[in-house]
Motif scaffolding. Structure first.
Motif, PDB file in Angstrom:
ATOM      1  N   PHE A 160      45.786  50.024  51.931  1.00 45.01           N
ATOM      2  CA  PHE A 160      45.386  49.954  50.260  1.00 45.01           C
ATOM      3  C   PHE A 160      45.341  48.554  50.186  1.00 45.01           C
ATOM      4  CE2 PHE A 160      45.958  50.143  46.044  1.00 45.01           C
ATOM      5  CZ  PHE A 160      45.433  51.231  45.695  1.00 45.01           C
ATOM      6  N   PHE A 194      39.577  50.944  38.663  1.00 46.92           N
ATOM      7  CA  PHE A 194      38.952  52.143  39.616  1.00 46.92           C
ATOM      8  C   PHE A 194      39.922  52.014  40.866  1.00 46.92           C
ATOM      9  CE2 PHE A 194      34.797  50.123  37.642  1.00 46.92           C
ATOM     10  CZ  PHE A 194      34.925  50.905  36.827  1.00 46.92           C
ATOM     11  N   ARG A 198      44.584  55.212  41.573  1.00 45.95           N
ATOM     12  CA  ARG A 198      44.929  55.824  42.906  1.00 45.95           C
ATOM     13  C   ARG A 198      46.536  55.770  43.311  1.00 45.95           C
ATOM     14  NH1 ARG A 198      46.047  58.576  46.367  1.00 45.95           N
ATOM     15  NH2 ARG A 198      45.010  59.060  48.052  1.00 45.95           N
ATOM     16  N   VAL A 205      43.152  64.720  43.761  1.00 47.55           N
ATOM     17  CA  VAL A 205      41.987  64.672  43.528  1.00 47.55           C
ATOM     18  C   VAL A 205      41.321  65.182  44.818  1.00 47.55           C
ATOM     19  CG1 VAL A 205      40.175  63.224  43.155  1.00 47.55           C
ATOM     20  CG2 VAL A 205      42.320  62.851  41.675  1.00 47.55           C
ATOM     21  N   ILE A 207      37.615  65.163  46.600  1.00 51.61           N
ATOM     22  CA  ILE A 207      36.061  64.878  46.719  1.00 51.61           C
ATOM     23  C   ILE A 207      35.367  66.172  47.486  1.00 51.61           C
ATOM     24  CG2 ILE A 207      34.537  63.297  47.715  1.00 51.61           C
ATOM     25  CD1 ILE A 207      36.190  61.139  47.232  1.00 51.61           C
TER      26      ILE A 207
ATOM     27  N   VAL B 155      32.406  56.256  34.323  1.00 51.23           N
ATOM     28  CA  VAL B 155      32.754  54.992  34.594  1.00 51.23           C
ATOM     29  C   VAL B 155      31.500  54.263  34.276  1.00 51.23           C
ATOM     30  CG1 VAL B 155      34.164  55.637  36.596  1.00 51.23           C
ATOM     31  CG2 VAL B 155      32.186  55.054  37.012  1.00 51.23           C
ATOM     32  N   ASP B 156      31.655  52.827  34.098  1.00 56.62           N
ATOM     33  CA  ASP B 156      30.688  51.719  34.104  1.00 56.62           C
ATOM     34  C   ASP B 156      30.086  51.652  35.383  1.00 56.62           C
ATOM     35  OD1 ASP B 156      30.144  49.050  31.989  1.00 56.62           O
ATOM     36  OD2 ASP B 156      29.412  49.225  34.275  1.00 56.62           O
ATOM     37  N   PHE B 160      31.477  49.624  38.476  1.00 54.20           N
ATOM     38  CA  PHE B 160      32.068  50.266  39.904  1.00 54.20           C
ATOM     39  C   PHE B 160      31.182  50.035  41.056  1.00 54.20           C
ATOM     40  CE2 PHE B 160      33.021  53.952  42.650  1.00 54.20           C
ATOM     41  CZ  PHE B 160      34.391  54.228  42.166  1.00 54.20           C
ATOM     42  N   LEU B 163      32.419  46.867  42.274  1.00 53.36           N
ATOM     43  CA  LEU B 163      33.377  46.853  43.332  1.00 53.36           C
ATOM     44  C   LEU B 163      32.985  47.133  44.584  1.00 53.36           C
ATOM     45  CD1 LEU B 163      36.917  47.075  43.187  1.00 53.36           C
ATOM     46  CD2 LEU B 163      36.335  49.338  42.814  1.00 53.36           C
ATOM     47  N   ASP B 192      36.581  55.740  50.743  1.00 51.89           N
ATOM     48  CA  ASP B 192      36.613  57.065  50.675  1.00 51.89           C
ATOM     49  C   ASP B 192      38.023  57.597  49.830  1.00 51.89           C
ATOM     50  OD1 ASP B 192      34.214  58.043  51.110  1.00 51.89           O
ATOM     51  OD2 ASP B 192      34.534  58.465  53.319  1.00 51.89           O
ATOM     52  N   ARG B 193      39.049  57.106  50.642  1.00 52.63           N
ATOM     53  CA  ARG B 193      40.394  57.281  50.199  1.00 52.63           C
ATOM     54  C   ARG B 193      40.971  56.933  48.819  1.00 52.63           C
ATOM     55  NH1 ARG B 193      43.263  56.567  56.067  1.00 52.63           N
ATOM     56  NH2 ARG B 193      42.258  58.329  56.814  1.00 52.63           N
ATOM     57  N   PHE B 194      40.457  55.631  48.548  1.00 51.79           N
ATOM     58  CA  PHE B 194      41.211  54.864  47.363  1.00 51.79           C
ATOM     59  C   PHE B 194      40.326  54.659  46.099  1.00 51.79           C
ATOM     60  CE2 PHE B 194      43.547  53.155  51.170  1.00 51.79           C
ATOM     61  CZ  PHE B 194      44.542  54.253  51.318  1.00 51.79           C
ATOM     62  N   VAL B 195      38.861  54.530  46.344  1.00 55.53           N
ATOM     63  CA  VAL B 195      37.867  54.305  45.184  1.00 55.53           C
ATOM     64  C   VAL B 195      37.279  55.318  44.947  1.00 55.53           C
ATOM     65  CG1 VAL B 195      36.375  52.595  44.616  1.00 55.53           C
ATOM     66  CG2 VAL B 195      37.889  51.989  46.526  1.00 55.53           C
ATOM     67  N   LEU B 196      36.525  56.186  45.924  1.00 51.52           N
ATOM     68  CA  LEU B 196      35.692  57.195  45.371  1.00 51.52           C
ATOM     69  C   LEU B 196      36.454  58.327  44.748  1.00 51.52           C
ATOM     70  CD1 LEU B 196      33.126  57.543  48.063  1.00 51.52           C
ATOM     71  CD2 LEU B 196      32.981  56.192  46.275  1.00 51.52           C
ATOM     72  N   PRO B 197      37.741  58.393  44.978  1.00 50.73           N
ATOM     73  CA  PRO B 197      38.404  59.556  44.014  1.00 50.73           C
ATOM     74  C   PRO B 197      38.463  59.147  42.499  1.00 50.73           C
ATOM     75  CG  PRO B 197      39.824  58.866  45.995  1.00 50.73           C
ATOM     76  CD  PRO B 197      38.746  58.086  46.028  1.00 50.73           C
ATOM     77  N   ARG B 198      38.341  58.275  42.105  1.00 51.40           N
ATOM     78  CA  ARG B 198      38.291  57.730  40.792  1.00 51.40           C
ATOM     79  C   ARG B 198      36.984  58.319  40.159  1.00 51.40           C
ATOM     80  NH1 ARG B 198      38.078  57.015  36.563  1.00 51.40           N
ATOM     81  NH2 ARG B 198      38.489  55.684  35.003  1.00 51.40           N
ATOM     82  N   VAL B 200      35.900  61.355  40.492  1.00 52.68           N
ATOM     83  CA  VAL B 200      35.887  62.838  40.461  1.00 52.68           C
ATOM     84  C   VAL B 200      36.196  63.092  38.860  1.00 52.68           C
ATOM     85  CG1 VAL B 200      37.421  64.910  40.788  1.00 52.68           C
ATOM     86  CG2 VAL B 200      36.888  63.235  42.661  1.00 52.68           C
ATOM     87  N   VAL B 203      39.709  63.941  35.539  1.00 55.26           N
ATOM     88  CA  VAL B 203      41.144  63.617  36.187  1.00 55.26           C
ATOM     89  C   VAL B 203      41.639  62.345  35.347  1.00 55.26           C
ATOM     90  CG1 VAL B 203      42.350  62.683  37.949  1.00 55.26           C
ATOM     91  CG2 VAL B 203      40.479  64.224  38.557  1.00 55.26           C
ATOM     92  N   VAL B 205      44.329  59.859  34.358  1.00 54.61           N
ATOM     93  CA  VAL B 205      45.482  59.091  35.045  1.00 54.61           C
ATOM     94  C   VAL B 205      45.778  57.792  34.316  1.00 54.61           C
ATOM     95  CG1 VAL B 205      46.027  57.535  37.002  1.00 54.61           C
ATOM     96  CG2 VAL B 205      44.653  59.586  37.301  1.00 54.61           C
ATOM     97  N   GLU B 206      47.195  57.576  33.832  1.00 55.16           N
ATOM     98  CA  GLU B 206      47.599  56.544  33.080  1.00 55.16           C
ATOM     99  C   GLU B 206      48.463  55.762  33.850  1.00 55.16           C
ATOM    100  OE1 GLU B 206      47.430  55.302  29.940  1.00 55.16           O
ATOM    101  OE2 GLU B 206      45.950  57.018  29.532  1.00 55.16           O
TER     102      GLU B 206
END
Lengths: 211, 211
Positions: A160, A194, A198, A205, A207, B155-156, B160, B163, B192-198, B200, B203, B205-206
């Motif tokens: 990360f 973004f 996570r 989540v 994918i 998302v914008d 995205f 990034l 795959d693990r940390f960016v793309l889940p956003r 979905v 969901v 998330v705060e």
């Protein structure tokens, strides 16, 4: 520049040579830099440089260590919690330490130029690898502390942290090489929107896969 | 190299000059490159180069356009769905087009070196800005299509995509400048693990704030 007895200490001389190198690199770029250019930025006589450094390569390697040392981890961060701590660390990597008279972007311009040339210089490559490792580990430590007490989700802290470091590096590079002056602020916002979500725990989540 | 009538066409000559420039840049690096080095890699007589290009700078700018054109968007992607399409596009940016005999990393080595020098050359800077814009827009189009039909979260798309492009750029740079050969695969996994889940949808998330 002078110590109380009127003589310039070796440490002060080294610092003066480093700052002359910095000005010469900023002015001429690495590709076109000659020892002569550094001499012209130096307030003492030129042989002093040659007395301390045998070659341009030795001098530039020493300079790179000097710049990198200015970006050592700041252990004095006073944060409210892990989220706050992480944010401050990301800001420091992106925007530089908040020290009066310290121009982060001038330093970074030279840093990024040397970075891109590191493929041609094994010593520089080692120095950069070491510095990057330090930056990644520094951020990973903050992440791990938050993972350990359940503030952050269970992620691989090093992976990360490497991702964050990659975004920071590119945003700085876009500002410096492409003149995209708002790239760092833009990337900082993108990280918040973004990437950091996570880290919120207990969010599941999935994918979809097409396999 | 020759057309049926035995003469070399202007297009073929240009391509031969570009490939000679590529070999010379790979061998000598941009900082040390002389017209002579390009001439030595060129199979025709050297004046042919000078006939087509007035200066090293003009030649290198033309070369940069040539390399960038090899990375134009691939419109032939045959994807199962938006997730698949996005993944393929990210792979192409990171690992290069899948063309026989095309060495992505050799090209990227030259590309990244020119990128870092773009601060000293307004023409190069414009070319890189244009290419980056194209890459960001290309990915954003894929994202927007998925956002529009509800496959991806709102998302914008440009933010995205920028990034993602930043992560890709840094991972390539780490491989090239620092010799971290597994950086691209590692960064691809991190995306795959940390960016793309956003991406979905639905969901919420705060991130806690300390203000």
């Amino acid at each position: 520049m002078s110590s109380p007895d009127g003589r310039t200490s070796s440490e002060e001389t080294r610092e003066a040579i480093m700052e002359a190198t910095f000005r010469a690199l900023s002015k001429h770029g690495y590709a076109d830099l000659r020892m002569r250019d550094i001499g012209e930025e130096f307030e003492m006589t030129r042989p002093v440089i040659h007395y301390h450094y045998n070659s341009k390569h030795e001098l530039i390697s020493s300079f790179l260590e000097y710049v990198i040392a200015q970006y050592k981890d700041d252990d004095t961060i006073d944060a409210e919690d892990h989220w706050d701590h992480l944010g401050i660390r990301i800001d420091q990597c992106m925007f530089g330490p908040d020290i009066d008279g310290f121009d982060h972007w001038e330093r970074m311009t030279v840093y990024h130029e040397l970075f891109s040339q590191a493929q041609h210089n094994e010593t520089h490559r080692e120095l950069f690898n070491e510095h990057y490792e330090g930056m990644v580990v520094g951020l990973a430590d903050v992440l791990q502390a938050g993972i350990d007490d359940g503030t952050f989700a269970e992620v691989d802290a090093m992976e990360f942290s490497q991702l964050l470091t990659d975004v920071i590096h590119s945003a700085r590079a876009r500002r410096i090489s492409l003149g995209q002056n708002d790239a760092p602020e833009q990337a900082r916002t993108a990280i918040d929107r973004f990437v950091l979500p996570r880290l919120v725990p207990n969010v599941s989540v999935e994918i979809p896969t097409t396999e």
